[in-house]
Design a protein around this motif. Structure first.
Motif, PDB file in Angstrom:
ATOM      1  N   SER A  48      -4.276   6.894   0.535  1.00 56.68           N
ATOM      2  CA  SER A  48      -4.094   6.469   1.927  1.00 56.68           C
ATOM      3  C   SER A  48      -5.436   6.143   2.574  1.00 56.68           C
ATOM      4  CB  SER A  48      -3.379   7.559   2.723  1.00 56.68           C
ATOM      5  OG  SER A  48      -2.110   7.830   2.192  1.00 56.68           O
ATOM      6  N   GLU A  58       0.829  -1.204   0.000  1.00 56.21           N
ATOM      7  CA  GLU A  58       0.000   0.000   0.000  1.00 56.21           C
ATOM      8  C   GLU A  58       0.868   1.261   0.000  1.00 56.21           C
ATOM      9  OE1 GLU A  58      -2.406  -3.320   1.673  1.00 56.21           O
ATOM     10  OE2 GLU A  58      -0.370  -2.559   1.990  1.00 56.21           O
ATOM     11  N   THR A  59       1.896   1.272   0.844  1.00 56.87           N
ATOM     12  CA  THR A  59       2.797   2.424   0.895  1.00 56.87           C
ATOM     13  C   THR A  59       3.505   2.611  -0.439  1.00 56.87           C
ATOM     14  OG1 THR A  59       3.151   2.123   3.269  1.00 56.87           O
ATOM     15  CG2 THR A  59       4.782   3.440   2.073  1.00 56.87           C
ATOM     16  N   ASN A 107      -9.950  -0.142   3.186  1.00 54.74           N
ATOM     17  CA  ASN A 107      -9.876  -1.527   2.732  1.00 54.74           C
ATOM     18  C   ASN A 107      -9.282  -2.424   3.812  1.00 54.74           C
ATOM     19  OD1 ASN A 107      -9.899  -3.631   0.495  1.00 54.74           O
ATOM     20  ND2 ASN A 107      -7.717  -3.595   0.961  1.00 54.74           N
ATOM     21  N   ASN A 108      -8.221  -1.977   4.446  1.00 59.16           N
ATOM     22  CA  ASN A 108      -7.575  -2.788   5.488  1.00 59.16           C
ATOM     23  C   ASN A 108      -8.450  -2.918   6.724  1.00 59.16           C
ATOM     24  OD1 ASN A 108      -5.309  -3.213   3.915  1.00 59.16           O
ATOM     25  ND2 ASN A 108      -4.196  -1.462   4.749  1.00 59.16           N
ATOM     26  N   ALA A 114      -3.046  -4.248  -4.170  1.00 55.43           N
ATOM     27  CA  ALA A 114      -2.179  -3.078  -3.996  1.00 55.43           C
ATOM     28  C   ALA A 114      -0.854  -3.289  -4.710  1.00 55.43           C
ATOM     29  CB  ALA A 114      -1.954  -2.817  -2.512  1.00 55.43           C
ATOM     30  N   PHE A 166      -6.824   2.772   1.107  1.00 51.58           N
ATOM     31  CA  PHE A 166      -6.175   1.587   1.665  1.00 51.58           C
ATOM     32  C   PHE A 166      -6.540   1.391   3.134  1.00 51.58           C
ATOM     33  CE2 PHE A 166      -2.920   2.254  -1.816  1.00 51.58           C
ATOM     34  CZ  PHE A 166      -3.338   1.147  -2.553  1.00 51.58           C
ATOM     35  N   SER A 219       2.421   1.704  -3.341  1.00 50.76           N
ATOM     36  CA  SER A 219       1.445   2.163  -4.331  1.00 50.76           C
ATOM     37  C   SER A 219       1.209   3.666  -4.220  1.00 50.76           C
ATOM     38  CB  SER A 219       0.118   1.421  -4.152  1.00 50.76           C
ATOM     39  OG  SER A 219      -0.814   1.794  -5.137  1.00 50.76           O
TER      40      SER A 219
END
Length: 259
Positions: A73, A11-12, A79-80, A171, A76, A14
């Motif tokens: 951010s 994620e980071t 989503n998380n 991601a 994600f 991306s």
């Protein structure tokens, strides 16, 4: 296995990789030796018609990238938060990832075409929002994403979210897709015609010359809305303008629309 595994989350990566790739790739175009024999416009044209100062363009791009990073951010995080602590995002096999890539390209093209076209057709939106992008009359690499912040949010940021969600990519896959899209967009705004050396210009019908018609020609501004990959939406809706490319006697090339 990817090179950032163990150092950064997918994620980071991306979120930050499109920003890093943008400035590295666009910077590459600007540190190249002079390529006047491949330019679609002379340096004189660029200097006289691009009235927006370069620092203003850089600030505008950085603002848009900040907005994109914030939205990504949040996406994600949501989503998380919907996943249980025991759930792990599983990477699909390569054929599935390839299919997701293609779907994401098609979604991006559709989102960009209809949004971009409406920005032109709505006089208020064009005058107050989209005209900012067209103030860079002769495109150059790091001015690719110089837009009004609202346009950047609606077309680029939300378009990226839609392409990711509809395609179902993870991601990790999105890292490669967004970097690929960034590079393609920069290439379309590079102002250089390099089909023998550049696979993007050789493979994709939506390329530097195609987009130059839209940016530079008075008649062309109502045509060639497609970006960044294919041109079938223009052809389907009658907004496609063909062109020919001729060599200028003083060096470089010129993109000419039909008479």
């Amino acid at each position: 296995m990817v090179f950032w595994e163990g150092y950064l989350s997918d994620e980071t990566m991306s979120i930050i990789s499109p920003v890093v790739v943008y400035w590295i790739y666009s910077g590459f175009y600007h540190i190249l030796p002079p390529l006047d024999h491949y330019r679609l416009h002379t340096r004189k044209e660029a200097a006289s018609q691009n009235v927006v100062p370069v620092p203003t363009v850089i600030k505008g791009v950085l603002l848009q990238q900040s907005i994109q990073a914030t939205v990504a951010s949040l996406l994600f995080w949501v989503n998380n938060s919907m996943l249980s602590s025991s759930e792990v995002e599983v990477q699909p096999p390569f054929p599935i990832q390839l299919l997701q890539f293609i779907v994401a390209m098609l979604v991006t093209d559709a989102w960009q075409y209809f949004g971009h076209r409406y920005m032109h057709q709505n006089k208020y939106l064009y005058q107050h929002i989209h005209s900012l992008h067209h103030s860079v009359v002769v495109p150059y690499a790091f001015g690719t994403f110089y837009n009004h912040p609202l346009e950047g949010l609606l077309l680029d940021t939300f378009g990226g979210v839609a392409s990711m969600l509809i395609s179902g990519m993870t991601a990790r896959t999105s890292v490669f897709f967004f970097c690929f899209s960034i590079i393609k967009g920069i290439d379309d705004h590079s102002g250089l015609w390099l089909p023998h050396y550049n696979l993007f210009q050789l493979i994709f019908p939506c390329n530097t010359a195609y987009h130059d018609i839209h940016h530079y020609r008075i008649r062309g501004i109502k045509y060639n809305y497609s970006q960044p990959f294919f041109t079938f939406w223009d052809k389907l809706y009658g907004t496609h303008m063909p062109y020919t490319i001729v060599k200028r006697s003083e060096g470089g090339f010129e993109v000419r629309p039909p008479k």
